[in-house]
Design a protein around this motif. Structure first.
Motif, PDB file in Angstrom:
ATOM      1  N   CYS A 120       6.633  -7.779  -6.596  1.00  0.00           N
ATOM      2  CA  CYS A 120       5.249  -8.200  -6.822  1.00  0.00           C
ATOM      3  C   CYS A 120       4.299  -7.195  -6.179  1.00  0.00           C
ATOM      4  O   CYS A 120       4.584  -6.645  -5.116  1.00  0.00           O
ATOM      5  CB  CYS A 120       4.996  -9.587  -6.236  1.00  0.00           C
ATOM      6  SG  CYS A 120       5.989 -10.880  -6.983  1.00  0.00           S
ATOM      7  N   GLU A 121       3.162  -6.971  -6.841  1.00  0.00           N
ATOM      8  CA  GLU A 121       2.119  -6.128  -6.274  1.00  0.00           C
ATOM      9  C   GLU A 121       1.089  -7.010  -5.577  1.00  0.00           C
ATOM     10  O   GLU A 121       0.455  -7.858  -6.213  1.00  0.00           O
ATOM     11  CB  GLU A 121       1.441  -5.284  -7.366  1.00  0.00           C
ATOM     12  CG  GLU A 121       2.309  -4.164  -7.893  1.00  0.00           C
ATOM     13  CD  GLU A 121       1.508  -3.200  -8.755  1.00  0.00           C
ATOM     14  OE1 GLU A 121       0.318  -3.492  -9.022  1.00  0.00           O
ATOM     15  OE2 GLU A 121       2.066  -2.159  -9.155  1.00  0.00           O
ATOM     16  N   LEU A 122       0.946  -6.810  -4.280  1.00  0.00           N
ATOM     17  CA  LEU A 122       0.002  -7.584  -3.478  1.00  0.00           C
ATOM     18  C   LEU A 122      -1.192  -6.696  -3.142  1.00  0.00           C
ATOM     19  O   LEU A 122      -1.033  -5.501  -2.876  1.00  0.00           O
ATOM     20  CB  LEU A 122       0.671  -8.073  -2.190  1.00  0.00           C
ATOM     21  CG  LEU A 122       2.011  -8.787  -2.368  1.00  0.00           C
ATOM     22  CD1 LEU A 122       2.592  -9.164  -1.016  1.00  0.00           C
ATOM     23  CD2 LEU A 122       1.844 -10.022  -3.248  1.00  0.00           C
ATOM     24  N   SER A 123      -2.383  -7.305  -3.145  1.00  0.00           N
ATOM     25  CA  SER A 123      -3.597  -6.523  -2.924  1.00  0.00           C
ATOM     26  C   SER A 123      -4.488  -7.208  -1.903  1.00  0.00           C
ATOM     27  O   SER A 123      -4.726  -8.418  -1.975  1.00  0.00           O
ATOM     28  CB  SER A 123      -4.362  -6.351  -4.243  1.00  0.00           C
ATOM     29  OG  SER A 123      -5.559  -5.637  -4.046  1.00  0.00           O
ATOM     30  N   VAL A 124      -4.971  -6.429  -0.936  1.00  0.00           N
ATOM     31  CA  VAL A 124      -5.935  -6.921   0.049  1.00  0.00           C
ATOM     32  C   VAL A 124      -7.085  -5.916   0.130  1.00  0.00           C
ATOM     33  O   VAL A 124      -7.021  -4.833  -0.456  1.00  0.00           O
ATOM     34  CB  VAL A 124      -5.304  -7.103   1.448  1.00  0.00           C
ATOM     35  CG1 VAL A 124      -4.248  -8.177   1.437  1.00  0.00           C
ATOM     36  CG2 VAL A 124      -4.743  -5.786   1.960  1.00  0.00           C
ATOM     37  N   GLY A 125      -8.121  -6.281   0.810  1.00  0.00           N
ATOM     38  CA  GLY A 125      -9.244  -5.392   1.085  1.00  0.00           C
ATOM     39  C   GLY A 125      -9.631  -5.520   2.539  1.00  0.00           C
ATOM     40  O   GLY A 125      -8.912  -6.121   3.341  1.00  0.00           O
TER      41      GLY A 125
END
Length: 743
Positions: free
Chosen positions: A419-424
């Motif tokens: 899975c590709e997880l994204s945060v900022g």
């Protein structure tokens, strides 16, 4: 064993083994205590952060409501169709001020309050509702409307506050209608109509708000015991009452760290115990055993020292290590930049995919942050999803480029189990020496800048500005002044008389506390009583008010005195002894003292309240239920407590002559009081018409500015002395004389 050998080993054990063992045990205990202290500090920091985020979330929701409210209220078409002439078809059927406010903005209540205070248009959960079917708007609704209407002609200044509606907290905003910038609409003279929006703080809404702001399981407290349990945050309504409390379950990174290192500590403890036993049993091998044990202990201490100064998940330095490093950097006199970094969209990943995925994300964020900093810089994890970076000798432009690159790098996807997880990241920036000169202050102002960045939208960075500190600084000054106010004698009492409704003779006076603050001028209770409750000052302040009011009543000679009792005084369990002591020391007869309690005091702990009121009745004092009709009052509810009097809330008195149902409510309360053998006092009597209606309906006592505003002790004494001839058999003073004397 030869005697000489035995003596040698005994001497060796006394001079070497025992001192070494003592040092080992002391070092182990000291290291364990340090680790425990650091873990507790981490948990406390996390709790403080969650409390700050809750306040931020509510402030942001209120600001958004104010912005929407101003768009609607300062609209020429709304002014024409709602204020100049009420056009329900335009408002509701054409959906100009109607269903979209519920479906699009989640505003459960939309009210239009005409000049004079009457609700003429309402939408409940997107459905048109008759004004008569509107729910009771407690918790300071009228105060909110009055404040919104107190603006310059044809101006719109939204105000927000918390109301209590049908037992639920409601975030509400109010604004006066104006023509805005529409030149085709002309303003008409007279007071404005007020537009009111309200959004329920339901369990689902609070849970969503908490998830957005990284506060786990945010909800309303279920009962008094739940509200008293930590952590909690009281929600004061617009009129200063505490009717609801927020609860949540904060993360505990310190405890998690302890669980991670506990096996190692247990192993070290077992090794130490085995080492001591081995030394005692095998004195012949004492020297080698001590050497090996000391080496193992040194390694364990080094490991514990490392764990105490580093984050267990990412391996980055923790807050304590960052603080130490900042002090060293600041001591060089060079320019230091501190970035306070908060991850965006991290909590949904942690909640939906589990802590393992969350730890992977945190580890990758730490790796990317570590790659960006220079040799003399420092990257750290402060706890939860908060990181920091201390940069040395960077210009403002270099700091901005660093923040932009950091946000770009952290936004790149993180792959975990396919899975590709994204945060900022949102970033707050503080610089030395301009913003702060100490590590502690630099951390604080960087956090304030981060707060502003989060308020301005995710994925932003903000430099610290002094105005960010004004609100917190003013509150700290107020709190410090308030703590010293009682010792310095800065509190004063004013007294508002109560009059017999027919003879207009003074029967009693209500004690009202005011604060003569160091900045000058009297501060109203609504501005400092909630803070006094929060910092634990309300109990000694209440005791001072009670004693001072009783002493004043003794000087008046004939009339009684009424004193308000706070929930904290009832919770303290010492209220009965306090009242008994005040009566004994001042010499006031118990039947001349009346204690006023609100329904909120009784609802917090019904059993304790009933026992306390029964004990007070045994002393002989009178008990009055204040603000009757605004909460959960019922016949069965009142009969459970030994009240002598009830006070009709001023909002019903104010609407008697203008609102159809208000007089009927007042008449019902008067009938209930007579049926239960209680006297009834009407608060907030402001006009001759209100007094006439109350007399016709058989009200016992009245209180309000029409008869007399609050006055000091000496003026009350003069009024009592002036009515003495009437008490001796002469005619009572006329109402206009009483009013003039009080002025």
């Amino acid at each position: 064993m030869p005697k000489s050998s035995a003596s040698f080993f005994l001497e060796f054990r006394r001079r070497v083994v025992l001192p070494v063992v003592s040092v080992i045990v002391f070092g182990f205990v000291l290291a364990a205590a340090l680790l425990w202290q650091l873990a507790a500090a981490q948990d406390q920091d996390e709790l403080a952060r969650s409390q700050q985020f809750i306040r931020r979330s509510l402030e942001q929701r209120a600001q958004a409501m104010s912005s929407t409210l101003k768009d609607y209220a300062a609209w020429g078409a709304a002014y024409r169709n709602l204020h100049v002439k009420l056009d329900t078809a335009w408002a509701y059927d054409q959906e100009n001020v109607g269903p979209p406010l519920y479906s699009g903005f989640k505003y459960d209540y939309v009210f239009l309050v005409a000049p004079g205070g009457r609700i003429v248009y309402g939408v409940l959960e997107g459905q048109l509702a008759e004004p008569a079917a509107m729910p009771a708007l407690g918790g300071g609704f009228q105060l909110l409307v009055d404040k919104a209407g107190a603006v310059a002609p044809n101006e719109t200044v939204p105000v927000t506050g918390l109301l209590d509606v049908a037992g639920r907290p409601v975030l509400a905003g109010a604004a006066a209608l104006s023509t805005g910038s529409d030149p085709s609409v002309s303003a008409i003279p007279g007071p404005p109509s007020i537009l009111v929006f309200g959004a329920r703080l339901s369990d689902d809404a609070l849970a969503a708000l908490g998830e957005q702001w990284f506060v786990p399981r945010l909800r309303l407290a279920g009962d008094a015991a739940d509200a008293a349990a930590p952590p909690h945050l009281a929600l004061p309504t617009t009129d200063g009452r505490i009717t609801h409390t927020l609860r949540w379950t904060p993360d505990q990174p310190g405890r998690a760290m302890l669980w991670r290192v506990f096996p190692g500590l247990a192993l070290a403890a077992a090794a130490l115990a085995g080492f001591v036993i081995l030394v005692v049993q095998h004195a012949a091998k004492a020297a080698s055993t001590i050497s090996e044990g000391a080496s193992r202990l040194a390694d364990a201490e080094e490991q514990m020292r490392h764990l105490a100064l580093h984050d267990a998940v990412t391996g980055l330095p923790n807050r304590a290590s960052l603080s130490r490093h900042l002090q060293e950097m600041l001591a060089t006199g060079r320019r230091v930049c501190l970035l306070s970094i908060d991850l965006d969209r991290f909590k949904p990943i942690n909640d939906s995919l589990g802590h393992r995925a969350g730890d992977v994300v945190l580890g990758e964020v730490a790796h990317r942050l570590r790659k960006l900093v220079h040799e003399h810089d420092l990257a750290a994890r402060l706890g939860g999803d908060e990181f920091a970076a201390a940069l040395l000798d960077r210009t403002d432009d270099e700091v901005e480029r660093f923040c932009q690159r950091l946000q770009r790098d952290l936004a790149a996807p993180i792959v975990h189990e396919g899975c590709e997880l994204s945060v900022g990241a949102s970033i707050g920036i503080a610089l030395s020496p301009g913003d702060a000169r100490s590590a502690e202050e630099l951390l604080r102002v960087a956090d304030l800048a981060l707060y502003q960045a989060k308020r301005d939208g995710f994925g932003t960075y903000r430099f610290y500005a002094p105005e960010m500190n004004e609100h917190i600084a003013s509150r700290r000054v107020l709190e410090a002044d308030l703590r010293r106010a009682l010792q310095r004698g800065e509190f004063v009492l004013h007294y508002q008389p109560r009059f017999d409704a027919h003879s207009m003779r003074i029967t009693s006076a209500e004690a009202l506390v005011r604060w003569l603050a160091p900045s000058g001028g009297l501060v109203r209770p609504a501005e400092f009583i909630p803070l006094a409750e929060e910092i634990g000052l309300i109990v000694p302040l209440g005791e001072w008010v009670l004693h001072t009011a009783c002493a004043a009543a003794v000087q008046w000679g004939t009339i009684g005195v009424s004193v308000n009792v706070s929930p904290a005084q009832v919770r303290s369990g010492d209220l009965t002894a306090t009242v008994e002591r005040a009566l004994r020391e001042t010499g006031l007869s118990p039947d001349r003292l009346e204690l006023e309690l609100t329904e909120g005091v009784l609802l917090e702990d019904t059993d304790r309240a009933r026992d306390t009121l029964a004990a007070l009745k045994r002393l002989g004092v009178r008990l009055a239920l204040d603000d009757f009709g605004t909460g959960y009052s019922s016949l069965g509810y009142i009969r459970r407590f030994p009240f002598d009097a009830i006070k009709i809330d001023k909002q019903f008195v104010a609407d008697m002559a203008t609102t159809r149902g208000s007089r009927a409510i007042v008449q019902s309360i008067l009938g209930l009081g007579k049926a239960l053998g209680m006297s009834v006092t009407a608060e907030g009597v402001e006009t001759a018409e209100q007094l006439m209606l109350l007399r016709l309906d058989g009200c016992d006592e009245v209180q309000g500015f029409y008869a007399s505003p609050p006055r000091d002790q000496a003026v009350i004494a003069g009024l009592v002395q002036a009515q003495a001839p009437a008490a001796a058999g002469g005619p009572p003073p006329p109402l206009e004389h009483t009013h003039r004397a009080s002025a």
